[in-house]
Design a protein around this motif. Sequence first.
Motif, PDB file in Angstrom:
ATOM      1  N   GLY A  44       0.810  -1.213   0.000  1.00 30.00           N
ATOM      2  CA  GLY A  44       0.000   0.000   0.000  1.00 30.00           C
ATOM      3  C   GLY A  44       0.841   1.260   0.000  1.00 30.00           C
ATOM      4  N   VAL A  45       1.833   1.307   0.878  1.00 30.66           N
ATOM      5  CA  VAL A  45       2.711   2.478   0.941  1.00 30.66           C
ATOM      6  C   VAL A  45       3.527   2.597  -0.340  1.00 30.66           C
ATOM      7  CG1 VAL A  45       4.614   3.560   2.191  1.00 30.66           C
ATOM      8  CG2 VAL A  45       2.819   2.369   3.460  1.00 30.66           C
ATOM      9  N   GLY A  46       3.984   1.454  -0.848  1.00 28.52           N
ATOM     10  CA  GLY A  46       4.819   1.454  -2.041  1.00 28.52           C
ATOM     11  C   GLY A  46       4.102   1.966  -3.269  1.00 28.52           C
ATOM     12  N   ALA A  47       2.808   1.651  -3.380  1.00 31.86           N
ATOM     13  CA  ALA A  47       2.042   2.111  -4.537  1.00 31.86           C
ATOM     14  C   ALA A  47       1.636   3.569  -4.413  1.00 31.86           C
ATOM     15  CB  ALA A  47       0.788   1.253  -4.702  1.00 31.86           C
ATOM     16  N   VAL A  78     -10.796  12.444   1.491  1.00 36.30           N
ATOM     17  CA  VAL A  78     -11.663  11.619   0.643  1.00 36.30           C
ATOM     18  C   VAL A  78     -11.115  10.190   0.572  1.00 36.30           C
ATOM     19  CG1 VAL A  78     -12.586  11.297  -1.683  1.00 36.30           C
ATOM     20  CG2 VAL A  78     -12.440  13.599  -0.706  1.00 36.30           C
ATOM     21  N   ALA A  79      -9.798  10.077   0.401  1.00 32.70           N
ATOM     22  CA  ALA A  79      -9.185   8.751   0.351  1.00 32.70           C
ATOM     23  C   ALA A  79      -9.342   8.027   1.682  1.00 32.70           C
ATOM     24  CB  ALA A  79      -7.706   8.869  -0.015  1.00 32.70           C
ATOM     25  N   GLY A  80      -9.257   8.778   2.785  1.00 31.14           N
ATOM     26  CA  GLY A  80      -9.421   8.164   4.107  1.00 31.14           C
ATOM     27  C   GLY A  80     -10.818   7.631   4.326  1.00 31.14           C
ATOM     28  N   ARG A 257      -8.356 -10.471   8.718  1.00 25.95           N
ATOM     29  CA  ARG A 257      -7.718  -9.597   9.702  1.00 25.95           C
ATOM     30  C   ARG A 257      -6.639  -8.731   9.051  1.00 25.95           C
ATOM     31  NH1 ARG A 257      -2.930  -9.785  12.362  1.00 25.95           N
ATOM     32  NH2 ARG A 257      -2.805  -8.714  14.384  1.00 25.95           N
ATOM     33  N   THR A 258      -5.830  -9.340   8.179  1.00 25.47           N
ATOM     34  CA  THR A 258      -4.658  -8.661   7.637  1.00 25.47           C
ATOM     35  C   THR A 258      -5.025  -7.537   6.670  1.00 25.47           C
ATOM     36  OG1 THR A 258      -3.424 -10.730   7.839  1.00 25.47           O
ATOM     37  CG2 THR A 258      -2.471  -9.033   6.434  1.00 25.47           C
ATOM     38  N   MET A 259      -6.036  -7.758   5.819  1.00 28.29           N
ATOM     39  CA  MET A 259      -6.383  -6.768   4.794  1.00 28.29           C
ATOM     40  C   MET A 259      -6.771  -5.406   5.393  1.00 28.29           C
ATOM     41  SD  MET A 259      -6.129  -8.171   1.664  1.00 28.29           S
ATOM     42  CE  MET A 259      -7.396  -7.538   0.574  1.00 28.29           C
ATOM     43  N   PRO A 260      -7.742  -5.354   6.327  1.00 24.48           N
ATOM     44  CA  PRO A 260      -8.098  -4.027   6.868  1.00 24.48           C
ATOM     45  C   PRO A 260      -6.958  -3.378   7.642  1.00 24.48           C
ATOM     46  CG  PRO A 260      -9.302  -5.778   8.015  1.00 24.48           C
ATOM     47  CD  PRO A 260      -8.669  -6.403   6.823  1.00 24.48           C
ATOM     48  N   LEU A 261      -6.184  -4.175   8.396  1.00 27.29           N
ATOM     49  CA  LEU A 261      -5.057  -3.603   9.135  1.00 27.29           C
ATOM     50  C   LEU A 261      -4.039  -2.972   8.194  1.00 27.29           C
ATOM     51  CD1 LEU A 261      -4.222  -6.150  12.005  1.00 27.29           C
ATOM     52  CD2 LEU A 261      -4.902  -3.750  12.236  1.00 27.29           C
ATOM     53  N   ALA A 262      -3.762  -3.655   7.083  1.00 28.64           N
ATOM     54  CA  ALA A 262      -2.783  -3.129   6.126  1.00 28.64           C
ATOM     55  C   ALA A 262      -3.279  -1.854   5.466  1.00 28.64           C
ATOM     56  CB  ALA A 262      -2.472  -4.191   5.072  1.00 28.64           C
ATOM     57  N   LEU A 264      -5.462   0.423   6.634  1.00 26.74           N
ATOM     58  CA  LEU A 264      -5.487   1.544   7.571  1.00 26.74           C
ATOM     59  C   LEU A 264      -4.070   1.969   7.961  1.00 26.74           C
ATOM     60  CD1 LEU A 264      -8.500   0.413   9.789  1.00 26.74           C
ATOM     61  CD2 LEU A 264      -8.485   2.068   7.911  1.00 26.74           C
ATOM     62  N   SER A 265      -3.166   1.006   8.102  1.00 24.64           N
ATOM     63  CA  SER A 265      -1.772   1.352   8.417  1.00 24.64           C
ATOM     64  C   SER A 265      -1.134   2.128   7.274  1.00 24.64           C
ATOM     65  CB  SER A 265      -0.965   0.078   8.693  1.00 24.64           C
ATOM     66  OG  SER A 265      -1.481  -0.628   9.796  1.00 24.64           O
TER      67      SER A 265
END
Length: 480
Positions: A44-47, A78-80, A257-262, A264-265
Amino acid sequence: MATLLQQAFRRKPVADMAAETGADGHGGGRLARSIGLFPLTMIGVGATIGTGIFFVLSEAVPVAGPAVVWSFLIAGVVAGLTAVCYAELASAVPVSGSSYSYAYATLGEVVAMAVAACLLLEYGVSSAAVAVGWSQYLNQLLGNLFGFQIPDALSQSPEGGGVLNLPAVVLVALCAMLLVRGASESATANAVMVVIKIAVLVMFVVIGVTGWNSDNFADFAPFGITGITGAAGIIFFAYIGLDAVSTAGEEVKNPRRTMPLAILSALAIVTLVYVAVALVAVAAQPQAAFEGQEAGLAAILQDVVGADWPGTALAAGAIISIFSVTLVTIYGQTRILFAIGRDGMLPRFFQQVNARTSTPVNNTVVVAVAVALLAGLLPINFLAEMTSIGTLVAFLVVSVGVIVLRRTAPDLPRGFRVPGYPVTPVLSILGCLWIIIDLRPITIAVFAIWVAVVLVWYFTYGIRHSRLRRPTPEPGGERR
């Protein structure tokens, strides 16, 4: 017999998606679950970081002035709002395909194909846009280190006075080669590049703040609210990394569990870095200097320090980090094509996975060729706006999908639920519409034509080959 309208709006049950993909760790999924929370967050951060900050300021500041800081905040809000909607749907429908799959489960097949058009535009064009930006930073680095730059004929699009942007084409080819090796290897390489990227941007903030000049905030919003929202539309494609997380649904461990955490992080990291870098950049350089400036952050540091070394370091970091953006956006597009192919609405060619690497090699080659052509031949400003509208429409559909799935499947297991429902998804929808209407008419027109082309494909091919039209189960839980 079902009418054409009934066929077009048939929905794919979430249970069927889980069964055929192994979304709960079972079933007949063919993509390997090998990605954990940290590498997924780094996807997510990388993209995201890199598509906007490293070069889009030269496009956005002339539109909004120093108030571009507010443009980043508006796009981020808006993205948030949309990110929390993605987090809920990703935890409820943890499969490949991102908002295409979410639309298929909630709004119907024809809407899913329209969203697919948005996603293919979003990922394909954004990959090309960042590849063009990579070319700019490569020339900056070569000039600083060796006093040599690639000639304009081989580093600019035809509109920019060149013949072909060759570095952009080479970058796309390198990303494709890495993706063919495997998802886990690509995620690990991306995580390393993202850590380097964040370190470089922290360096920019620490050094750049020493050049802070409050006079640069004079005439803060020269073009008013129209300029601020217009710049937000240009910038918005910088947030597509949050969507990229959701394309990896079938390759993630413990996805609910992993998808939403990633997601939001990644949102928290991206927002903090974007605002800090944009604020320091605007404070360190007069707004007039941004227009037409290539490799802007590196140039700002060189002016602040009065030496080449900070700019050289930043240009090197940008080359590494923009590589990661291109890698992830190409990755996302290949997985979306895979999901559409598995649903039968693209030829079987697109659903094939290499037995040794568990990657869709065919898709990777097709996407790489298309992105290389766009990056080699089109200018960056047009690419950025086309990415924005595709992203906004996809985000809008996800927000609608949360509301629909709450009504149609209230008992579906969800690893995350949108806070402030239903206000949050409604605000997300309104925010997306607000930015869309400020885009240039030509951008909206080209987008509408592209969606129409995809829908023509759907009604001439997809609707007749959809697996939902042939409900006889195959061994392994798939539909024929």
